[in-house]
Design an enzyme around this catalytic site. Structure first.
Site, PDB file in Angstrom:
ATOM      1  N   ASP A 162     -76.249 -15.489  75.706  1.00 37.83           N
ATOM      2  CA  ASP A 162     -75.333 -15.038  75.344  1.00 37.83           C
ATOM      3  C   ASP A 162     -74.720 -15.406  77.029  1.00 37.83           C
ATOM      4  O   ASP A 162     -72.849 -15.286  76.851  1.00 37.83           O
ATOM      5  CB  ASP A 162     -75.086 -13.524  75.473  1.00 37.83           C
ATOM      6  N   ASP A 191     -78.363  -6.887  68.021  1.00 38.43           N
ATOM      7  CA  ASP A 191     -78.651  -6.302  69.888  1.00 38.43           C
ATOM      8  C   ASP A 191     -80.046  -5.152  68.897  1.00 38.43           C
ATOM      9  O   ASP A 191     -80.783  -4.354  70.295  1.00 38.43           O
ATOM     10  CB  ASP A 191     -77.773  -5.523  70.230  1.00 38.43           C
TER      11      ASP A 191
END
Length: 534
Positions: A349, A427
């Protein structure tokens, strides 16, 4: 669909959804007796707008939608001094248009788009002196504006401030924590079933259940992250084709996930247990109806996926089922594999969000470009849209990899459609795999759910921290940046405090090794005792 197809979809689960900064174009007639508002998109890193039109500066609008403004020869002889200029999108860079407008002493540049409202994003490294506000406005709004207010129009830009806290964040928080907690608990129940001695009648069925689970080894984790990088790059270059592949895979995977979740609940319902023959197999009637229902829900989502008013409810239901099934099905063998997976995805990320802007032509990260989709920047393709006879009602496809909840306190921006708070599936799933491992470790070691409870609480704390940073920075945040440290650190502290770090780190491998050592030791003792007896 097999496990490989499900894993391929996980490549996209941690993509952030990036939304353009939205604002309002406030237009009034020449005597300020009539006024209308229109939606605009702008880049908040380029331009800071006032929060209300009362504090905004008005400029006379110059409608030049019949020209490109790609060269100084396009500037009319009457000049553009102190005017808000409206030109067509396309032909050249919006920054080139803005530079010509600014050199002509214009005060504002409005780009009329016939392809919706894109996100202004280009590399400004060669335009440091450019200060003129730039915003996209719909072509149809400009045409309707003159019909409603006449030709002498003055306009101002403003962007209503977002509330510090929106109740949609609370809904997102509850959904994410509930899904992680339930997924981990379900994985623990599955572990209990695997450890329970099976009778001869249940042996075949139990073996089938174990085959449904997929175990990630450290090597598998590394290969998985490499595939993630490759797939993200493919999406960056071939988004308009691959997005439909992702939609199709999600449709199939979410239907199967919902079936697995509901079929687990249906085992406690005493009706519909009669069986019928289907494809040479004996299947319960209730499972046939359940499969038809899940397929119908998934197909309904596909058909109405771009209807923002209510389809988000269906997407969230399918998304929750999808995440639950993944957390239960994918098994981390030990804490070492959890650390590798969460650590590599965190680096993944960070690299694709914060590092790749230094390599892309427009200065945007690859992650942002993929998340925004083709609507993110119409200038990216270099195509010309001025020849379209009327504003096309194009709906750009979005990756279906988020939980979406409408902002409940964002009524001032209804001109731009519904606004959503978003949380990526990744997430939920990625930290959820660690929570599930903690729950299974509790089951194997009879730890009274201490690892599971504290890891779930750490996930909740990480989500709260994410929302706090979001409100302070007023920009989207990669949730894994806060969830990964919270969950990994808490799990490690619990293992160290209980002096079980070696067991926790090695997981099932340690148990097998320990059992083997004990067996060998017992055999040696028996041999020695036998020799002494002789």
């Amino acid at each position: 669909m097999g496990s490989i197809s499900l894993l391929s979809l996980l490549l996209l689960l941690h993509l952030p959804q990036i939304r353009a900064s939205e604002g309002i174009l406030h237009a009034v007639d020449d005597d300020f007796t009539s006024a209308k508002d229109y939606c605009i998109t702008y880049n908040s890193t380029w331009t800071t707008l006032p929060t209300t039109y009362l504090n905004a500066t008005y400029y006379k609008m110059e409608n030049l939608i019949s020209i490109w403004l790609c060269s100084r020869s396009d500037v009319p002889s009457t000049g553009l001094k102190d005017k808000a200029v409206v030109v067509m999108a396309g032909k050249c860079s919006i920054l080139d248009k803005a530079l010509i407008a600014q050199e002509s002493n214009a005060k504002m540049l409005l780009i009329a788009s016939k392809e919706g409202l894109p996100r202004p994003s280009e590399n400004r490294s060669g335009y440091q002196d450019l200060t003129i506000p730039i915003a996209f406005v719909k072509y149809g709004d400009i045409s309707g504006m003159e019909q409603a207010l006449g030709r002498n129009i003055e306009v101002a830009l403003y962007s209503p401030s977002l509330p510090l806290f929106d109740y949609s964040m609370l809904v997102i928080f509850l959904i994410s924590v509930f899904t992680v907690a339930l997924g981990g608990y379900w994985s623990g129940l599955s572990e209990l079933e695997d450890l329970r001695p099976s009778s001869s009648l249940d042996e075949h069925e139990g073996g089938k259940k174990k085959d449904e689970n997929v175990t990630f080894t450290p090597l598998t984790v590394i290969l998985f992250v490499i595939i993630c990088c490759v797939m993200l790059l493919l999406l960056y270059f071939f988004y308009k084709w691959l997005v439909y592949v992702i939609i199709g895979v999600f449709c199939l995977a979410s239907a199967m996930s919902m079936f697995n979740c509901l079929s687990a609940l249906s085992q406690h319902i005493p009706i519909g247990r009669c069986r019928v023959l289907c494809c040479n197999k004996s299947i319960e009637v209730r499972l046939l109806f359940l499969a038809a229902f899940c397929i119908a829900v998934s197909v309904t989502w596909v058909v109405f996926r771009n209807e923002d008013r209510w389809i988000w409810i269906l997407q969230d239901i399918l998304g929750i089922a999808f995440c639950l099934n993944f957390i239960k099905t994918l098994r981390m063998p030990n804490f070492k594999a959890c650390v590798i997976l969460l650590g590599l995805l965190l680096l993944y990320d960070v690299f694709f969000v914060f590092i790749t802007p230094f390599f892309t032509k427009n200065g945007e990260s690859i992650m942002v470009e993929v998340a925004a989709g083709p609507s993110g920047n119409v200038e990216k393709s270099g195509e010309s849209y001025v020849e379209v006879p009327a504003e096309s009602q194009v709906t750009y496809e979005k990756l279906p990899v988020v939980i979406r909840v409408p902002r409940l306190e964002y009524s001032a921006m209804t001109l731009c459609g519904m606004s959503f708070s978003l949380l990526g599936f990744g997430d939920i799933i990625v930290p959820g795999l660690l929570v599930a491992y903690c729950r299974r470790f509790d089951v194997r070691t009879s730890s009274s759910s201490i690892y599971y409870v504290f890891c779930t609480l750490a996930y909740a704390v990480g989500m709260v921290l994410t929302f706090v940073i979001l409100m302070v920075m007023k920009m989207g945040q990669p949730a894994l940046l806060y969830l990964v440290p919270c969950t990994l650190f808490t799990s490690s502290v619990i293992a160290w405090s209980r002096k079980e770090m070696k067991k926790f780190w090695n997981g099932g491998c340690y148990e097998i090794m320990e059992q083997t050592d004990n067996t060998v030791g017992e055999e040696n003792i028996r041999t020695n005792e036998a020799q002494e007896a002789q």
